[in-house]
Enzyme design. Structure first.
Site, PDB file in Angstrom:
ATOM      1  N   GLY A  13      -2.727  -7.027  -4.692  1.00  0.00           N
ATOM      2  CA  GLY A  13      -1.978  -6.015  -3.966  1.00  0.00           C
ATOM      3  C   GLY A  13      -1.567  -6.362  -2.555  1.00  0.00           C
ATOM      4  N   GLY A  15       0.710  -8.718  -1.772  1.00  0.00           N
ATOM      5  CA  GLY A  15       2.075  -9.208  -1.718  1.00  0.00           C
ATOM      6  C   GLY A  15       2.239 -10.673  -2.067  1.00  0.00           C
ATOM      7  CE  LYS A  16      -2.312 -12.832  -5.698  1.00  0.00           C
ATOM      8  NZ  LYS A  16      -2.807 -11.460  -5.478  1.00  0.00           N
ATOM      9  CB  THR A  17       4.285 -11.320  -6.960  1.00  0.00           C
ATOM     10  OG1 THR A  17       3.133 -11.519  -7.791  1.00  0.00           O
ATOM     11  CG2 THR A  17       5.534 -11.528  -7.794  1.00  0.00           C
ATOM     12  CB  SER A  18       6.603  -9.778  -2.340  1.00  0.00           C
ATOM     13  OG  SER A  18       6.550  -8.621  -3.137  1.00  0.00           O
ATOM     14  CG  ASP A  40      -1.784 -11.693 -12.425  1.00  0.00           C
ATOM     15  OD1 ASP A  40      -2.495 -11.311 -13.377  1.00  0.00           O
ATOM     16  OD2 ASP A  40      -1.661 -11.064 -11.369  1.00  0.00           O
ATOM     17  CB  THR A 525       5.508  -4.175  -9.040  1.00  0.00           C
ATOM     18  OG1 THR A 525       6.791  -4.721  -8.746  1.00  0.00           O
ATOM     19  CG2 THR A 525       4.647  -5.252  -9.670  1.00  0.00           C
TER      20      THR A 525
END
Length: 619
Positions: A13, A15-18, A40, A525
């Protein structure tokens, strides 16, 4: 030119993906052939890029030089078994091949199969002209990422040991996977090479995220991996100090920003909180300009469309999903990493304990933040929570569980009079890394089967890993059928184990005994991930019981354009949550401070579950 590898890791949560997607777009725009891969199990790449991706290298639409892949555990497992067994099928009789394939049908094969696919990208040829300039890994939350990165050394050793003795591992015949051992060793060497690999930890300026990042850095150092950087994400813009709620949170963040500089002296960049979501190529490029080029964010606080109408659920609909019926209830809090499952499970457990119900609070998350939220350490055995009558807490530590599991299995084998040679082979198989997953599952079953508690509250691991855990009873039950058929002398013990598994499966499927609560922020998301998880569990007969929207901005706090835009976005998704889930919805408000300590948990739980009601008395 040799490929450059960049790992994005951190607490769920944050913001790794962003940030990983923003970085991938920037490299691709600079003309570098770029691949972003997610490890993931609950991937969100497709949501961010707004297109299907899946278990294959997929070009990103309308974007030169950029490709993506979502590693699918089931697909990886099928590919892995086929690859490992291919030479065996040609050399051995069908009956023997069938036995070997059955030995590989256990749940632990999925872990090494996904890992094996992941290492394919780290084992690219030195001459990389036709491959990728940059490979970016968008990883699972920290605890699971560390587990993944430990696997090269563990599996390499396990394969080597098996080669020197029985020749069989739980992931296949050692002779057939020697190439895999060499590949794992090369992968580890690549991760240790500072000229080729960088680990970027994304964190929010909050206590738990700092603690988890410190732990991750220390664990990677044990693996001789030292190239680390930080992205401190979600920083409240300075102009929002005019808003009392966000001013208080900015003050809290300032203290943690100082702590990060003191305790994590690594190259670091900061990224501010934005008023809207990060989705689509245009938005990713805008974020890149803010992050890489330090161009100020514009003041456009509008959101697409008008917020849909939303009506809050009544407590009379919520409470029957929490209270024990016929003397017992098990609550599972599931969802995307970092959405507040631990806070939701803790405040619910505290409220139930204060109603007089004997309550066990249990975490199956490797990161195990129960103690941080409760304000006291949580151990491997159920222990009373000081200051809160009727509440006990415990964590399942995979390594501790594995040791106890191995000891119990071997002692049972000796009591049955198994020959020493058989016990030696069993001990060797139990030294496999996948024993941790089996042992954690066994411990989960043990707690779920106990009759000491009126309520058991599970704070589960992030969605993909929770699904894996919850589907294990089905997998193991099927595998026991094979074992019972093949081995008469162990069938009595396996019958007992299968009976336990069946009881837990039936409990999870019965809404009178179990409630699955999906926790999410009111954003796209987390909502999509929760919906996917709910659909998958419905295929095994488990229906959603509650949804929990966390960090909801109170309407009265929306006093500036920035905060009004975020509140409007949340209202839109609260209505969408209510539309997609035909279950009661619980809202946890965004507070000026972190949720920590029994007093705050008790006050918050009363505000949510009983603002105007008398105490519910335990029967």
């Amino acid at each position: 030119m040799k490929t450059k590898f960049i790992f994005f890791s951190g607490k769920g949560g944050v913001g790794k993906t962003s940030m990983a997607c923003t970085t991938a777009v920037r490299y691709a725009d600079e003309g570098k052939r770029t691949l972003i891969v997610t490890t993931d199990p609950a991937s969100n790449l497709a949501d961010v890029f707004e297109q299907p991706i899946g278990h294959k290298i997929t070009p990103i639409e309308n974007m030169a030089n950029l490709f993506a892949m979502e590693i699918d555990p089931d697909e990886s497992t099928r590919e892995y078994i086929d690859r490992a067994m291919s030479p065996i099928r040609a050399a051995f009789p069908p009956q023997m091949v069938q036995v070997m394939e059955e030995q590989m049908s256990g749940p632990c094969t999925a872990e090494v199969a996904a890992f094996d696919r992941f290492t394919d990208f780290l084992d690219l040829p030195a001459d990389n002209e036709t491959a990728f300039d940059v490979v970016i890994f968008d990883t699972a939350p920290t605890g699971h990422t560390l587990r993944l990165l430990e696997l090269p050394a563990e599996w390499s050793q396990s394969i080597q040991n098996a080669s020197e003795s029985s020749g069989q591992t739980c992931i296949g015949p050692a002779a057939a996977i020697q190439d895999a051992r060499r590949k794992y060793e090369r992968a580890l060497a690549t991760m240790r090479d500072p000229a080729r690999t960088t680990f970027i930890f994304v964190l929010h300026p909050e206590a738990i995220a700092i603690k988890e990042t410190r732990r991750a850095v220390a664990e990677l150092k044990k693996l001789n991996i030292h190239t680390h950087q930080l992205i401190v994400n979600g920083i409240i813009p300075p102009e929002e100090k005019a808003n009392p709620l966000f001013a208080a949170r900015a003050e809290m963040q300032a203290r943690y920003l100082e702590q990060i500089e003191r305790e994590l002296p690594l190259p670091a960049k900061r990224m501010q909180l934005l008023p809207g979501e990060i989705k689509g190529l245009d938005r990713l490029r805008q974020v890149g300009k803010i992050f890489f080029d330090q161009i100020p964010a514009n003041g456009d606080y509008s959101i697409e469309g008008l917020p849909a109408s939303f009506v809050a659920s009544k407590l009379t609909d919520v409470l029957p999903r929490l209270l024990p019926a016929n003397g017992r209830r098990t609550l599972f809090f599931a969802g995307k990493g970092g959405v507040g499952k631990t806070v939701a499970s803790c405040l619910t457990a505290v409220w139930l304990a204060r109603q007089g119900f004997r309550t066990l609070l249990l975490t199956t998350d490797p990161a195990a933040h129960l103690g941080d939220v409760l304000g006291e350490p949580v151990g491997d055995n159920a222990s009373p929570v000081q200051g809160q009558p009727n509440l006990w807490a415990a964590k399942i530590d995979p390594k501790t569980a594995a040791e106890a599991y191995k000891t119990r299995i071997l002692e049972d084998a000796r009591r049955r009079g198994r020959p020493e040679e058989a016990i030696r082979v069993m001990a060797e198989e139990l030294d496999s890394p996948c024993t941790e997953e089996m042992a954690a599952f066994d411990r989960f079953i043990e707690f779920a089967s106990q009759s000491d508690w009126q309520v058991v509250v599970f704070d589960t691991a992030p969605t993909g890993h929770t699904l894996r855990l919850i589907e294990l009873p089905m997998d193991w039950s099927q595998q026991l059928d094979v074992k019972i058929f093949a081995s008469v002398d162990s069938s009595a013990a396996d019958d007992v184990a299968k009976q336990r598994f069946t009881q837990v499966i039936e409990m999870m499927r019965d809404p009178a005994q179990a409630t699955f609560a999906y926790v999410m922020y009111p954003e796209s998301t987390p909502l999509l991930e929760a919906e996917r998880a709910a659909r998958e569990l419905q295929t095994v007969g488990i229906e959603p019981g509650l949804v929990v929207a966390n960090q909801v901005i109170p309407p009265e706090a929306a006093t500036t354009p920035f905060v009004r835009a975020r509140r409007a976005m949340q209202e839109k998704y609260l209505a969408e949550i209510a539309r997609r889930f035909s279950t009661p919805l619980v809202q946890i408000p965004l507070l000026p401070q972190e949720v920590k300590g029994l007093d705050l948990l008790a006050d918050l739980s009363k505000r949510i579950y009983a603002p105007d009601q008398e105490t519910v008395t335990a029967s």
